[in-house]
Design a protein around this motif. Structure first.
Motif, PDB file in Angstrom:
ATOM      1  N   GLN A  18       0.832  -1.206   0.000  1.00 16.19           N
ATOM      2  CA  GLN A  18       0.000   0.000   0.000  1.00 16.19           C
ATOM      3  C   GLN A  18       0.866   1.255   0.000  1.00 16.19           C
ATOM      4  OE1 GLN A  18      -3.533   0.204  -0.169  1.00 16.19           O
ATOM      5  NE2 GLN A  18      -2.890   2.312  -0.625  1.00 16.19           N
ATOM      6  N   LEU A  19       1.925   1.237   0.814  1.00 11.90           N
ATOM      7  CA  LEU A  19       2.816   2.401   0.881  1.00 11.90           C
ATOM      8  C   LEU A  19       3.554   2.584  -0.442  1.00 11.90           C
ATOM      9  CD1 LEU A  19       3.820   4.662   2.736  1.00 11.90           C
ATOM     10  CD2 LEU A  19       5.638   3.139   3.518  1.00 11.90           C
ATOM     11  N   ALA A  20       3.963   1.480  -1.070  1.00 13.06           N
ATOM     12  CA  ALA A  20       4.628   1.566  -2.376  1.00 13.06           C
ATOM     13  C   ALA A  20       3.707   2.209  -3.407  1.00 13.06           C
ATOM     14  CB  ALA A  20       5.061   0.175  -2.839  1.00 13.06           C
ATOM     15  N   ALA A  21       2.415   1.831  -3.368  1.00 15.25           N
ATOM     16  CA  ALA A  21       1.450   2.413  -4.302  1.00 15.25           C
ATOM     17  C   ALA A  21       1.208   3.886  -4.005  1.00 15.25           C
ATOM     18  CB  ALA A  21       0.138   1.635  -4.238  1.00 15.25           C
ATOM     19  N   ASP A  22       1.081   4.234  -2.724  1.00 13.57           N
ATOM     20  CA  ASP A  22       0.817   5.632  -2.336  1.00 13.57           C
ATOM     21  C   ASP A  22       1.968   6.550  -2.723  1.00 13.57           C
ATOM     22  OD1 ASP A  22      -1.585   4.825  -1.271  1.00 13.57           O
ATOM     23  OD2 ASP A  22      -0.894   4.811   0.816  1.00 13.57           O
ATOM     24  N   LEU A  23       3.194   6.029  -2.617  1.00 14.24           N
ATOM     25  CA  LEU A  23       4.374   6.859  -2.886  1.00 14.24           C
ATOM     26  C   LEU A  23       4.915   6.663  -4.305  1.00 14.24           C
ATOM     27  CD1 LEU A  23       6.322   6.296   0.475  1.00 14.24           C
ATOM     28  CD2 LEU A  23       4.954   8.285  -0.150  1.00 14.24           C
ATOM     29  N   ASN A  24       4.381   5.690  -5.010  1.00 14.33           N
ATOM     30  CA  ASN A  24       4.842   5.353  -6.359  1.00 14.33           C
ATOM     31  C   ASN A  24       6.336   5.034  -6.363  1.00 14.33           C
ATOM     32  OD1 ASN A  24       4.755   4.922  -9.136  1.00 14.33           O
ATOM     33  ND2 ASN A  24       5.171   7.081  -9.608  1.00 14.33           N
ATOM     34  N   ILE A  25       6.715   4.110  -5.459  1.00  9.16           N
ATOM     35  CA  ILE A  25       8.113   3.699  -5.361  1.00  9.16           C
ATOM     36  C   ILE A  25       8.196   2.173  -5.377  1.00  9.16           C
ATOM     37  CG2 ILE A  25       8.886   5.748  -4.099  1.00  9.16           C
ATOM     38  CD1 ILE A  25       8.776   4.097  -1.514  1.00  9.16           C
ATOM     39  N   ASN A  26       9.398   1.672  -5.588  1.00 11.73           N
ATOM     40  CA  ASN A  26       9.646   0.239  -5.579  1.00 11.73           C
ATOM     41  C   ASN A  26       9.280  -0.333  -4.203  1.00 11.73           C
ATOM     42  OD1 ASN A  26      11.264  -2.282  -5.176  1.00 11.73           O
ATOM     43  ND2 ASN A  26      12.036  -1.792  -7.215  1.00 11.73           N
ATOM     44  N   PRO A  27       8.593  -1.495  -4.141  1.00 14.69           N
ATOM     45  CA  PRO A  27       8.231  -2.092  -2.850  1.00 14.69           C
ATOM     46  C   PRO A  27       9.429  -2.369  -1.937  1.00 14.69           C
ATOM     47  CG  PRO A  27       6.983  -3.129  -4.611  1.00 14.69           C
ATOM     48  CD  PRO A  27       7.988  -2.228  -5.268  1.00 14.69           C
ATOM     49  N   VAL A  28      10.607  -2.579  -2.520  1.00 17.06           N
ATOM     50  CA  VAL A  28      11.794  -2.770  -1.675  1.00 17.06           C
ATOM     51  C   VAL A  28      12.054  -1.508  -0.849  1.00 17.06           C
ATOM     52  CG1 VAL A  28      14.304  -3.091  -1.696  1.00 17.06           C
ATOM     53  CG2 VAL A  28      12.851  -4.487  -3.168  1.00 17.06           C
ATOM     54  N   LEU A  29      11.851  -0.337  -1.468  1.00 21.40           N
ATOM     55  CA  LEU A  29      12.053   0.924  -0.744  1.00 21.40           C
ATOM     56  C   LEU A  29      10.974   1.138   0.295  1.00 21.40           C
ATOM     57  CD1 LEU A  29      13.097   3.143  -3.785  1.00 21.40           C
ATOM     58  CD2 LEU A  29      14.582   2.368  -1.925  1.00 21.40           C
ATOM     59  N   SER A  30       9.728   0.792  -0.027  1.00 21.65           N
ATOM     60  CA  SER A  30       8.664   0.949   0.972  1.00 21.65           C
ATOM     61  C   SER A  30       8.885  -0.014   2.129  1.00 21.65           C
ATOM     62  CB  SER A  30       7.278   0.744   0.343  1.00 21.65           C
ATOM     63  OG  SER A  30       7.108  -0.573  -0.128  1.00 21.65           O
ATOM     64  N   ARG A  31       9.476  -1.194   1.847  1.00 23.40           N
ATOM     65  CA  ARG A  31       9.802  -2.126   2.932  1.00 23.40           C
ATOM     66  C   ARG A  31      10.830  -1.504   3.876  1.00 23.40           C
ATOM     67  NH1 ARG A  31      10.190  -6.163   0.064  1.00 23.40           N
ATOM     68  NH2 ARG A  31       8.208  -7.112   0.636  1.00 23.40           N
ATOM     69  N   LEU A  32      11.816  -0.805   3.317  1.00 24.88           N
ATOM     70  CA  LEU A  32      12.801  -0.102   4.162  1.00 24.88           C
ATOM     71  C   LEU A  32      12.118   0.926   5.055  1.00 24.88           C
ATOM     72  CD1 LEU A  32      15.724   0.626   1.650  1.00 24.88           C
ATOM     73  CD2 LEU A  32      15.406  -1.367   3.112  1.00 24.88           C
ATOM     74  N   LEU A  33      11.127   1.631   4.497  1.00 29.07           N
ATOM     75  CA  LEU A  33      10.397   2.628   5.282  1.00 29.07           C
ATOM     76  C   LEU A  33       9.618   1.974   6.411  1.00 29.07           C
ATOM     77  CD1 LEU A  33       9.074   4.950   2.420  1.00 29.07           C
ATOM     78  CD2 LEU A  33      10.769   5.560   4.159  1.00 29.07           C
ATOM     79  N   VAL A  34       8.888   0.911   6.092  1.00 28.07           N
ATOM     80  CA  VAL A  34       8.072   0.235   7.108  1.00 28.07           C
ATOM     81  C   VAL A  34       8.954  -0.318   8.218  1.00 28.07           C
ATOM     82  CG1 VAL A  34       6.470  -1.673   7.549  1.00 28.07           C
ATOM     83  CG2 VAL A  34       6.211  -0.273   5.487  1.00 28.07           C
ATOM     84  N   ASN A  35      10.112  -0.835   7.850  1.00 31.10           N
ATOM     85  CA  ASN A  35      11.046  -1.339   8.877  1.00 31.10           C
ATOM     86  C   ASN A  35      11.623  -0.214   9.737  1.00 31.10           C
ATOM     87  OD1 ASN A  35      10.776  -4.049   8.294  1.00 31.10           O
ATOM     88  ND2 ASN A  35      12.487  -4.102   6.859  1.00 31.10           N
ATOM     89  N   ARG A  36      11.475   1.031   9.295  1.00 32.40           N
ATOM     90  CA  ARG A  36      11.862   2.189  10.096  1.00 32.40           C
ATOM     91  C   ARG A  36      10.681   2.795  10.828  1.00 32.40           C
ATOM     92  NH1 ARG A  36      15.709   1.455   6.455  1.00 32.40           N
ATOM     93  NH2 ARG A  36      17.741   2.494   6.582  1.00 32.40           N
ATOM     94  N   GLY A  37       9.548   2.118  10.804  1.00 41.19           N
ATOM     95  CA  GLY A  37       8.373   2.597  11.522  1.00 41.19           C
ATOM     96  C   GLY A  37       7.527   3.580  10.750  1.00 41.19           C
ATOM     97  N   ILE A  38       7.779   3.713   9.447  1.00 43.49           N
ATOM     98  CA  ILE A  38       7.041   4.668   8.604  1.00 43.49           C
ATOM     99  C   ILE A  38       6.030   3.879   7.778  1.00 43.49           C
ATOM    100  CG2 ILE A  38       7.262   6.346   6.721  1.00 43.49           C
ATOM    101  CD1 ILE A  38      10.257   6.625   7.892  1.00 43.49           C
TER     102      ILE A  38
END
Length: 566
Positions: A18-38
């Motif tokens: 969902q975050l990857a879609a909202d930000l239009n970024i690669n899911p690997v990058l959104s995974r990095l964000l989620v692992n940082r609590g974002i």
């Protein structure tokens, strides 16, 4: 030395997608964000666009109102004020920041840095006596003091007030200071707890400016010093620290103060500095002043307004740093020789080395180098003022401080935290301490902690490394503790062309996967793998992604952290 590869736990996949879609970024990058609590768009916007608007109100800090009122009183009555700080990077930048700010509105001000060897760490009796004898009614202590119960009581008897600005964990009893600013106080509701000592000093001047209608731009002009302290004191680069580090790096790269600009010049890099550049280029030079001669020289440089004066001080500090490197390399070589020529020491789970002639100012650096080499809890000892002083370093996951508690009967004093500590003992206790420390470590350290660990953020296909991916990943910076540069793993890669050695022990090569471009790689200290790195032989790599600049050409380069053959 073999290393353990540890892939971080996978974040909630639904949130990642969902975050990857909202930000239009690669899911690997959104995974990095989620692992940082974002986990949502707003949190990501805050993370990617740090701003002065994200800084907390300084008056949320316990005792801030008291501190500002006392400083206003001192200025109104033209009282002598001493700015007191530790001799390391955090302490000297904090002193320079607070001194420079208040010097603009109060001439009756001076600074004091304790002598590393004669007075030791923190608030000293000698410093208090100097203040009392010279008519200082107020001491603002930075990066120290939260455990100085007896020293502050002594100052109170002499009629000297203390404002303490510290970021270390308090003891069971707080000193009876007029004001004690420390977010780690149990009764302090300040929202962010991980500020550096200089960061606390910044909140102090921010509060004074806020109350006295001084524009924030004036306060922001000191953020280069705050960024240096955050980088070199190895505090978390999260939350407010990340905002301060981001703004401070902008100041360093766009318009540094005279002293920092000079420091950059003598270090040989005057633009595009990262947190790592600050740690490895600026920090050691500031520290060298106190390690080799007098930390007051570092403050003198950082408060200087005149380029010629700053240049002289910068060259002096650079000379001290060259001398420090000489001591460092010599002692490291001697320590390595001691270990390598002693079969008992080689086979231990701890390292303790002692030479009474080693320079005390660099034994901490040597302890870090030995820990990197042998990867086990390490202590380097030398003679100092009739006693034996030591600097200790640990490995990831092992509590060094607790180990020293188990040896406390052989120590005069010790202090520090989980991964670094200092200690003092009687010379006759050294042999018994070496054996006792090994006994404690052997009984408490799991074998897996003696194998260096590589923390991997995510698995990545090489074809996904393109310009947008790299651009978004760079917005995770500034990198540091709790926000380290991402480390990726790619499986079944191949050498493209030939791999070769550079610098004697480093591997330079190009790698690819089916369907991907070929990527330039540098693998520091991986020469042992060269015979196996042949075309058509698959292997796994873990790496960080960086930009390599050579003769004004910029290319994406993979910095290899580990190689594993299937």
């Amino acid at each position: 030395m073999s290393k353990r590869w540890v892939l971080k736990n996978t974040a909630d996949e639904n949130v990642v997608q969902q975050l990857a879609a909202d930000l239009n970024i690669n899911p690997v990058l959104s995974r990095l964000l989620v692992n940082r609590g974002i986990t949502n768009f707003e949190e990501a916007r805050f993370f990617f666009r740090p701003s002065e608007l994200h800084l907390h109100d300084p008056f949320l800090m316990q005792d801030m109102e008291k501190a500002i009122l006392r400083i206003e009183q001192a200025i109104a009555q033209n009282e002598k004020v001493m700015i007191y700080g530790d001799y390391d990077v955090d302490g000297t930048t904090a002193v320079a920041l607070v001194y420079r700010f208040f010097k603009k509105c109060h001439d009756n001000i001076a600074y004091y840095i304790p002598d590393r060897y004669k007075e030791g760490y923190g608030i000293s009796t000698q410093g208090i006596d100097f203040a009392a004898q010279n008519g200082f009614g107020l001491i603002i202590a930075l990066d120290c003091g939260v455990k100085s119960v007896d020293k502050v009581a002594y100052a109170n008897k002499l009629g000297v007030d203390f404002i303490i600005c510290d970021h270390h964990l308090p003891g069971d009893e707080l000193p009876d200071a007029l004001a004690l600013l420390d977010p780690k106080r149990s009764d302090c509701e300040y929202p962010y707890k991980e500020l550096s000592g200089c960061g606390i000093g910044f909140k102090l001047i921010q509060a004074y400016a806020q109350k006295n209608d001084i524009d924030f731009e004036e306060v922001a002009s000191y953020l280069d010093l705050v960024a240096i302290s955050i980088a070199c004191d190895i505090v978390h680069i999260t939350g407010e620290n990340r905002v301060l580090a981001h703004l401070g790096l902008q100041k360093i790269n766009d318009n540094p103060c005279t002293g920092v600009k000079t420091l950059m010049q003598v270090a040989g890099k005057s633009k595009d500095l990262s947190i790592a550049d600050v740690v490895f280029l600026l920090g050691p030079r500031i520290n060298a002043a106190g390690r080799i001669d007098d930390a007051k020289h570092a403050v003198a440089l950082l408060i200087s307004c005149h380029e010629e004066e700053a240049r002289e001080m910068g060259e002096l500090i650079n000379t001290h740093n060259i001398e420090r490197k000489g001591h460092d390399l010599q002692i490291t070589d001697e320590a390595l020789s001691l270990i390598d020529n002693d079969e008992i020491m080689i086979n231990r789970k701890s390292t303790v080395v002692f030479n009474e002639n080693w320079h005390k100012g660099v034994i901490g650096i040597v302890a870090s180098r030995l820990t990197e080499k042998y990867y086990r809890p390490t202590i380097v000892l030398t003679r100092s003022n009739g006693h034996v002083a030591g600097s200790a370093r640990s490995v990831l996951g092992y509590d060094l401080y607790e180990a020293l508690c188990g040896c406390s009967d052989l120590l005069i004093q010790f202090g520090g935290h989980k991964y670094a500590a200092g200690l003092t003992m009687k010379p006759e206790n050294v042999p018994a301490f070496i054996d006792k420390f090994e006994e404690v470590v052997s009984a408490t350290i799991p074998d897996e902690l003696l194998i260096q660990q590589i923390n991997i953020d995510a698995e990545l296909e090489l074809k996904d490394i393109e310009s947008k991916f790299f651009r978004v990943m760079n917005q995770f910076a500034p990198f540091g503790p709790e926000n380290m540069a991402p480390v990726f793993m790619s499986k079944n890669v191949y050498v493209s062309g030939n791999a070769g050695l550079v610098g004697g022990n480093h591997v330079k090569m190009f790698i690819m996967q089916p369907g991907s471009a070929s990527f330039s790689c540098i693998a520091f200290n991986h020469a042992q793998y060269l015979p196996q790195l042949k075309p058509n032989v698959p292997f796994d790599v873990c790496y960080s992604i960086e930009e390599n600049v050579w003769r004004d050409q910029r290319i994406i380069q993979l910095n290899i952290k580990g190689i594993r053959f299937n």
